[in-house]
Write an enzyme that holds these catalytic residues in place. Structure first.
Site, short mmCIF file in Angstrom:
data_model
loop_
_atom_site.label_atom_id
_atom_site.label_comp_id
_atom_site.label_asym_id
_atom_site.label_seq_id
_atom_site.Cartn_x
_atom_site.Cartn_y
_atom_site.Cartn_z
N THR A 181 51.57 41.30 24.48
CA THR A 181 51.53 42.73 24.21
C THR A 181 52.92 43.36 23.98
O THR A 181 53.67 43.03 24.83
CB THR A 181 50.63 43.42 24.95
OG1 THR A 181 49.21 43.03 25.06
CG2 THR A 181 50.76 45.13 24.77
N ARG A 189 35.78 44.03 22.30
CA ARG A 189 36.20 44.57 23.72
C ARG A 189 37.52 45.48 23.33
O ARG A 189 38.26 45.03 22.51
CB ARG A 189 36.61 43.47 24.46
CG ARG A 189 37.45 43.73 25.77
CD ARG A 189 38.93 43.58 25.58
NE ARG A 189 39.46 43.90 26.83
CZ ARG A 189 40.90 43.95 27.20
NH1 ARG A 189 41.82 43.85 25.87
NH2 ARG A 189 41.34 44.31 28.17
N VAL A 190 37.81 46.61 23.96
CA VAL A 190 38.87 47.32 23.88
C VAL A 190 39.57 47.62 25.14
O VAL A 190 38.82 47.61 26.10
CB VAL A 190 38.30 48.90 23.52
CG1 VAL A 190 39.42 49.83 23.12
CG2 VAL A 190 37.69 48.69 21.93
N GLY A 191 40.92 47.08 25.02
CA GLY A 191 41.50 47.35 26.21
C GLY A 191 42.42 48.74 26.54
O GLY A 191 42.01 49.76 25.85
N ASP A 192 43.25 48.86 27.16
CA ASP A 192 44.02 50.23 27.73
C ASP A 192 44.76 50.48 26.68
O ASP A 192 44.95 51.85 26.33
CB ASP A 192 44.84 49.79 28.96
CG ASP A 192 45.96 49.00 28.73
OD1 ASP A 192 45.53 47.82 28.22
OD2 ASP A 192 46.91 49.01 29.15
N GLY A 204 49.36 44.73 30.71
CA GLY A 204 48.66 43.78 31.66
C GLY A 204 47.10 44.00 31.30
O GLY A 204 46.66 44.06 30.33
N GLY A 210 43.95 45.05 30.90
CA GLY A 210 43.75 46.42 30.45
C GLY A 210 42.57 46.83 31.29
O GLY A 210 42.57 48.24 31.59
N1 ASP Z 1 46.84 45.48 28.35
C1 ASP Z 1 46.50 44.42 27.30
C2 ASP Z 1 45.08 44.35 26.99
O1 ASP Z 1 44.28 44.64 28.22
C3 ASP Z 1 46.83 43.10 27.22
C4 ASP Z 1 48.33 42.78 27.66
O2 ASP Z 1 49.13 44.05 28.00
O3 ASP Z 1 48.91 41.77 27.45
O4 ASP Z 1 44.36 44.24 26.06
#
Ligand code: ASP
Length: 313
Positions: free
Chosen positions: A179, A207-210, A231, A233
């Site tokens: 990311t 799915r939606v992350g942070d 990280g 998410g």
């Molecule tokens: N934070 C991102 C997510 O969870 C993944 C990442 O940071 O590598 O979508």
């Protein structure tokens, strides 16, 4: 008093897992993008313009899990999340689970500039991109072969993985990428943050992350701090990581370093791993992580561009 930092993801990043050539590629790419950002800031560009351009460059690189080279979801499709936030008036825009665009961060920027909505998801986000004149790619145009291998391996083990944690057998150790995000402080004291990602390998479609959630993975307020996180998410959403740093600084007078450390330790206590980059209104930088490593580059008060990958750098 310009400042800048970028990240290329956090995870299990150790010297033994990365070849010298691959490591050199990462370092060179991050250094070059940081040098370009520095020049733009010196030329008087706004923090928002600079973080968007840095993230566009990172999305273009197959080294990272954003734009071209994004990881695949359980259906073998690229669905991306991105956000941008301008600390001037907390203007922001974000897209979630968007497919077939080269630069999700620029679609987020267009949404921010339009000023009507903050977050668009899925087909609606894609439709907005088309309305704004962005080209729609064929799905396979964003896919690199390594990502297909990673998905097959993740499926075989029935797991959803953080990009940088995929460098464990049976993955090729060189297949790690991540990311991306950038934070900047411009000549006028403006702060901005942007984050872009393909998310996690083998994630459920939709799915939606942070990253696109304002206050979780991305935040900027000229009165306090700008933050871009990376990280696992789900933990960063539960921790409201980026906004919590702002809140501790604003309401409890915490320093950036103390706020960032306490937020990350809470993420760790929940079982989450990752890191973040942040710049506060005084120009202090923080780049903490609780994973083995985090791809990162920055310059602080001395204006010297630095690049680091591992935990002991
Ligand atoms: N934070 C991102 C997510 O969870 C993944 C990442 O940071 O590598 O979508």
């Amino acid at each position: 008093m310009i400042r800048f930092a970028l990240h290329g993801g956090a995870g299990v990043i150790e010297r033994s897992r990365l070849s010298a050539d691959r490591e050199a590629d990462y370092r060179h790419t991050m250094e070059e993008i940081t040098q370009q950002a520095k020049q733009r800031l010196l030329d008087g560009e706004s923090a928002a313009a600079v973080v968007e351009q840095a993230v566009i460059s990172l999305e273009e690189s197959p080294l990272f899990n954003a734009g071209y080279g994004s990881v695949l979801n359980a259906d073998g499709v690229v669905e991306m999340d991105a956000a941008i936030m301008d600390g001037e008036g907390r203007r922001c825009g974000a897209v979630a689970a968007i497919a077939r665009v080269a630069h999700p961060v620029s679609v987020a920027r267009a949404l921010m500039d339009e000023g009507v909505h903050v977050l668009l998801a899925g087909r609606g986000a894609q439709r907005f991109a088309v309305e704004q004149g962005f080209a729609l790619l064929r799905e396979e145009q964003l896919i690199i072969p390594e990502r297909q291998q990673q998905l097959l391996a993740a499926r075989a083990e029935n797991r959803v993985s953080l990009d940088h944690d995929q460098d464990v057998a049976p993955f090729d150790p060189d297949d790690i990428t991540g990311t991306v995000g950038a934070v900047a402080r411009d000549l006028n004291g403006g702060l901005a943050a942007a984050t872009s990602t393909g998310g996690m390998t083998n994630k459920h479609p939709g799915r939606v992350g942070d990253s696109p959630l304002i206050g979780a993975g991305t935040w900027a307020d000229n009165q306090s701090v700008c933050v871009s996180a990376t990280g696992h998410g789900e933990y960063f959403i539960r921790g409201q990581v980026a906004y919590d740093i702002h809140a501790q600084m604003t309401y409890a007078n915490a320093s950036l370093a103390a706020a960032a450390a306490s937020v990350l330790s809470r993420v760790g206590a929940m079982g989450g791993s990752g890191g973040l980059i942040a710049i506060d209104r005084e120009g202090q930088l923080a780049l903490p992580f609780n994973s083995a490593g985090m791809y990162r580059a920055w310059f602080g008060a001395d204006q010297v561009v630095r690049v680091a990958i591992y935990g002991d750098e």
